[in-house]
Design an enzyme around this catalytic site. Structure first.
Site, PDB file in Angstrom:
ATOM      1  N   GLU A   1       0.960  -1.256   0.298  1.00  0.00           N
ATOM      2  CA  GLU A   1       0.017  -0.269   0.473  1.00  0.00           C
ATOM      3  C   GLU A   1       0.972   1.355   0.172  1.00  0.00           C
ATOM      4  O   GLU A   1       0.314   2.227  -0.614  1.00  0.00           O
ATOM      5  CB  GLU A   1      -0.878   0.224   1.103  1.00  0.00           C
ATOM      6  CG  GLU A   1      -2.135   1.239   1.514  1.00  0.00           C
ATOM      7  CD  GLU A   1      -3.069   0.320   2.302  1.00  0.00           C
ATOM      8  OE1 GLU A   1      -3.765  -0.830   2.536  1.00  0.00           O
ATOM      9  OE2 GLU A   1      -3.620   2.307   2.772  1.00  0.00           O
TER      10      GLU A   1
ATOM     11  N   ASP B   1      -2.577  -3.036   2.990  1.00  0.00           N
ATOM     12  CA  ASP B   1      -2.939  -3.238   4.260  1.00  0.00           C
ATOM     13  C   ASP B   1      -4.263  -4.477   4.576  1.00  0.00           C
ATOM     14  O   ASP B   1      -5.201  -4.161   3.357  1.00  0.00           O
ATOM     15  CB  ASP B   1      -3.833  -1.393   5.106  1.00  0.00           C
ATOM     16  CG  ASP B   1      -2.187  -1.334   4.776  1.00  0.00           C
ATOM     17  OD1 ASP B   1      -1.131  -1.648   4.635  1.00  0.00           O
ATOM     18  OD2 ASP B   1      -1.909  -0.198   5.638  1.00  0.00           O
TER      19      ASP B   1
ATOM     20  N   TYR C   1       6.350   5.263  11.834  1.00  0.00           N
ATOM     21  CA  TYR C   1       5.044   6.045  10.815  1.00  0.00           C
ATOM     22  C   TYR C   1       4.102   7.128  11.542  1.00  0.00           C
ATOM     23  O   TYR C   1       3.791   5.815  12.554  1.00  0.00           O
ATOM     24  CB  TYR C   1       4.803   4.223  10.355  1.00  0.00           C
ATOM     25  CG  TYR C   1       3.866   4.759   9.044  1.00  0.00           C
ATOM     26  CD1 TYR C   1       3.861   4.974   8.611  1.00  0.00           C
ATOM     27  CD2 TYR C   1       2.220   4.184   9.544  1.00  0.00           C
ATOM     28  CE1 TYR C   1       3.036   5.341   7.113  1.00  0.00           C
ATOM     29  CE2 TYR C   1       1.361   4.820   9.175  1.00  0.00           C
ATOM     30  CZ  TYR C   1       1.768   5.065   7.129  1.00  0.00           C
ATOM     31  OH  TYR C   1       0.848   4.973   6.358  1.00  0.00           O
TER      32      TYR C   1
END
Length: 869
Positions: A7, A151, A359
């Site tokens: 993704e 994901d 992240y």
DNA sequence: GCAAGGTC
């Protein structure tokens, strides 16, 4: 070759690292990062998408009529059946109520007549990430098999399905499988690639239903609101499944505040002192609701100068270290430090991209066991000297990490990586990095202990108290001081001691209405009510500000925002509450489970919207009026001193600048200029009227400096500044004549500038800062010989050379070249006016006030960029 | 010129 489609880039990279024999090699296809590696001798490559690569939209120029259904016209007027999905519901056609879409009106045009058709219009997809799609197709052509590894959630399945549709355009037969992992760790990822499954079409359909419903409701209601009272381009009145209920939250809170009836209460407060230490004291009845009782108690203590300590109670309480940051808690904490959620995300993204933090889009608040926390602390100690001492303590301690309530396995909570060099970060980045780094350390430390001391004091028979908090064991507070109150240390006292008492006063107060939301609180409230996701909430709030439904922080709705909620609550109530999201979630689950279909769920939603349309259109004019009144109310800055009508902030059509004008125009032509380059805000009530001249006062907020209030009337005595001689004109001196430079303030525009007294011959005219008292110094500039003035600013005096083109000003050590270039040929360019007067009167001479014309600047810039290439 | 959801 096996192609792995993830993704996002970070997932592609991690997957490569976890699956590879040895280390993966980074490579670029066009300009996109991909990872090449081998698995059991086989060649693999992984690439990251950038989220959704296709965007849903209505098709170009689609028309409808009862016989043909959906159709399109070619440029030559040829009728073609529209390329729409099979089984799409047709708009219910009633020739009395609903004529054919009039000629030339199609779904793309913003017309109220087309809204019933837009409700039923097909939705198609167009490429949104052309670069990524190009890379994807390029790799897919060479692939022997493809694994979709987006994901493991609804949107991830849809992103994968969209990627597959693109792959199929160039590789119709290549085998495609799906890997489902729930964490980017070895066991999970290897397990997923050993047990490949098929792409879940139902789950992807659920995601696509969400897209379609959001687009259809959003587009229909946004167009409706915008068309009800068209305010010119750039004045879209938007609505949507998430933004509208969010706005409704703010409006509801404002209404609560407006309906709030304050209650009177009374307080008795004063100062106590022992030795050199003074502290606040107050009556043990913190709030008297009975005025008579308050007065009686106050009569006892009034004017008293001493009190006796009756009791000293100390109580220690522990404050637990905070949970690790996820997106929402980071946004809330940063908002308390003055960084909006949207800005937090922009900064976090940049810190993440430079490898300084993990992240930033996470729900998780529990560190996974795989995370080497000690290594991060060591890295942090090395890269951030300021944090090194506390890092050492953390490493020496038991290092038991805290856990938050939400535990997911996709990404770790937001933490510093301990790598890179945070020392070079600029303001906002540094602030956010510090918050994240300190929060990380705090989650590994022990509790803080705060000792509270409470004094019970007898003053003439009345019970008074004093209270003080002291941090006795710092614990995690050593790393994380955010939101910590300052120590309030009481002097050492014991029962029977007598203290000094002074300044006792009876204060009449009123209860306060519920507080407005801060941006941080609003993000949390949205999360609580299931509105938006961790990735979208910040931008949705920002959008509400952009369309001017919201203003200020703490957040206030504008009159426009309130009018929008009123209108939608009346005619489309479903869009104003979080219920629509809840119901959508239920429908999505059914589609994902195969118990319902995308077509059915979307058509049902279309029918609900279609049921509202007639009523909406019937009330279009009412709404238009309400919006127009609200916009005027928002723009109002005061009352016209000449005719008594409203004065409003207007935008000039020609210059696009702002000015204040009377609503009575053209009968009344009162206008005022407003300062440019600062944020302006009306001042409500009597404070918003200048006591000297009756014109409105406005609040100006310059970027990154203190707000000030000013009367908008440049002729007002409060704005009067006498002319000031600041020195002699260096240009005239060079030309062998005499001229004085005088600072003036324009009566028309209110702007300040410097002009030469010799203005027949000399074109010198320089702008001055809008604010700050000017002082002549008698000194001259070492670079150009022009006078130096001092401007008093909020931050202190500021010495400037009045010459805006002074070569000294352009010297910027960091860039260098611009300064030297300008300095080496200061006399090269002149304004047209200067040239004219110079040609007429005197030979051109070296002129320190060289003003570059726009054209000259352009060529200089072009030369510069050419030489740097 | 529309939404919300991914991510850059």
């Amino acid at each position: 070759m096996v192609l792995v489609i993830a993704e996002k880039n970070i997932a592609a990279k991690k997957i490569a690292q976890l699956l590879a024999d040895g280390a993966p090699k980074t490579d670029k296809v066009y300009s996109t990062q991909v990872y090449r590696f081998s698995v059991d001798g086989e060649e693999w490559v992984s690439m990251g998408l950038a989220g959704h690569i296709l965007a849903p939209d209505f098709p170009e120029a689609i028309l409808f009529d009862a016989e043909r259904g959906w159709y399109s016209l070619t440029d030559d007027g040829e009728i073609l059946p529209a390329d729409v999905p099979d089984g799409l519901a047709r708009p219910p056609y009633d020739s009395k109520r609903r004529p054919y879409l009039p000629d030339g009106i199609n779904i793309k045009s913003w017309k109220v007549d087309s809204l019933p058709y837009l409700t039923w219009a097909p939705v198609v997809k167009h490429p949104a990430e052309k670069e990524i799609i190009r890379v994807l197709k390029n790799l897919a052509k060479k692939a022997d098999s493809i694994i979709i590894a987006t994901d493991f959630d609804r949107e991830g399945e849809l992103i994968g399905a969209d990627a597959l549709s693109q792959v199929r355009e160039v590789a119709p037969d290549v085998p495609v499988a799906r890997a489902r992992y729930s964490a980017l760790i070895k066991g999970e990822v290897c397990g997923a690639f050993d047990n490949l499954v098929e792409l879940d079409r139902d789950l992807a359909d659920a995601g696509e239903s969400r897209q379609h419903i959001d687009l259809i409701w959003g587009a229909v209601l946004t167009r409706y609101l915008t068309l009800a009272k068209f305010g010119g381009f750039g004045n879209v009145r938007s609505a949507g499944r998430v933004q509208t209920p969010t706005l409704a939250l703010v409006v509801a809170r404002e209404r609560e505040r407006l309906a709030f009836v304050p209650e009177d209460y009374w307080q008795i407060r004063g100062i106590g002192a022992s030795g050199d230490t003074a502290f606040k004291i107050a009556h043990a009845t913190a709030r008297f609701t009975d005025e008579q009782k308050a007065k009686t108690a106050f009569a006892h203590v009034q004017g008293k100068t001493s009190g006796t300590i009756v009791k000293v109670a100390t109580r220690a309480r522990k404050q637990a270290p905070p949970a690790p940051f996820n997106t929402t808690s980071l946004q809330a904490a940063a908002a308390s430090e003055g960084i909006s959620p949207a800005r937090t995300m922009r900064i976090a993204e940049s810190l993440y991209m430079s490898g300084l933090i993990s992240y930033p889009r996470v729900d998780n608040t529990v560190y996974p066991p795989s995370e080497d926390l000690a290594a991060i602390v060591s890295g942090l100690a090395a890269s951030s000297p300021a944090l090194a001492p506390v890092c050492k303590k953390v490493l020496a301690g038991p290092m038991k990490p805290t856990r938050g309530k939400t535990e997911t396995t996709d990404h770790p909570p937001i933490h510093p990586t301990g790598q890179g060099s945070p020392e070079s970060l600029d303001g906002g980045q540094r602030k956010l990095y510090n918050l994240i780094a300190r929060r990380f350390l705090a989650t590994l430390m022990g509790p803080a202990t705060i000792e509270n001391t409470k004094l019970s004091i007898d003053v003439a028979g009345e019970p008074l108290t004093a209270s003080g908090d002291v941090l006795v064991t710092a614990g995690f507070r050593e790393a994380y001081p955010y939101g910590l109150k300052r120590d309030e240390q009481l002097p050492p006292l014991s029962a029977g001691d007598v203290i000094e008492v002074r300044d006792l006063a009876l204060e009449a107060k009123q209860t306060e209405p519920p507080a407005r939301y801060s941006q941080g609180r609003l993000v949390q409230e949205m999360e609580k009510r299931g509105l938006g996701t961790k990735s979208t909430r910040a931008s949705i709030i920002e959008r509400l500000y952009q369309v001017r439904y919201l203003k200020n922080d703490p957040i206030e709705p504008s009159r426009l925002g309130m009018a929008i909620i009123d209108a939608l609550a009346a005619y489309a109530p479903r869009i104003t509450t979080p219920d629509m999201t809840a119901e959508l979630d239920g429908d999505m689950t059914k589609v994902a489970e195969g118990a319902d279909t995308e077509a059915h769920v979307v058509d049902h939603s279309r029918a609900l919207l279609a049921g509202l349309i007639d009523n909406l259109i019937d009330h279009k004019d009412d709404l238009g009026e309400a919006i127009s009144d609200a916009v005027t109310a928002d723009a109002k800055v005061g009352v016209c001193p000449t005719c008594g009508r409203d004065l409003v902030m207007k935008a000039s059509a020609k210059t696009r600048g702002n000015f204040i004008g009377c609503m009575g125009w053209p009968e009344c032509d009162v206008t005022y200029p407003v300062p440019s380059g600062v944020k302006l805000e009306p001042i409500e009530g009597d404070d918003g009227v200048c006591p000297e001249c009756g014109a409105p006062k406005i609040k100006c907020k310059p970027f990154r400096s203190k707000a000030y209030e000013v009367c908008v009337n440049p002729r007002c005595p409060t704005n009067y500044e006498p002319d000031l001689k600041v020195g002699e004109c260096a240009v005239c001196a060079e030309a062998g004549r005499h001229g004085d430079l005088i600072a003036h303030k324009s009566e028309r525009s209110g702007k300040r500038f410097i002009r030469c007294t010799n203005y027949d011959e000399c074109a010198v005219s320089y702008p001055l800062p809008a604010r700050g008292k000017l002082q002549a110094t008698g000194e001259t500039c070492e670079h150009c010989g022009s006078p130096i003035v001092v401007v008093e600013t909020a931050r202190g005096p500021w010495r400037i050379c009045v010459n805006m083109d002074c070569p000294g000003k352009e010297k910027r050590p960091a860039r260098g070249r611009r300064g030297t270039a300008a300095a080496s040929k200061p006399a090269a360019k002149k304004t047209a006016a200067a040239k004219k007067s110079a040609a007429k009167k005197s030979p051109a001479k070296r002129k320190p006030a060289a003003k570059k014309t726009a054209a000259a600047k352009k060529t200089a810039a072009a030369k510069k960029s050419a030489s740097s290439r």
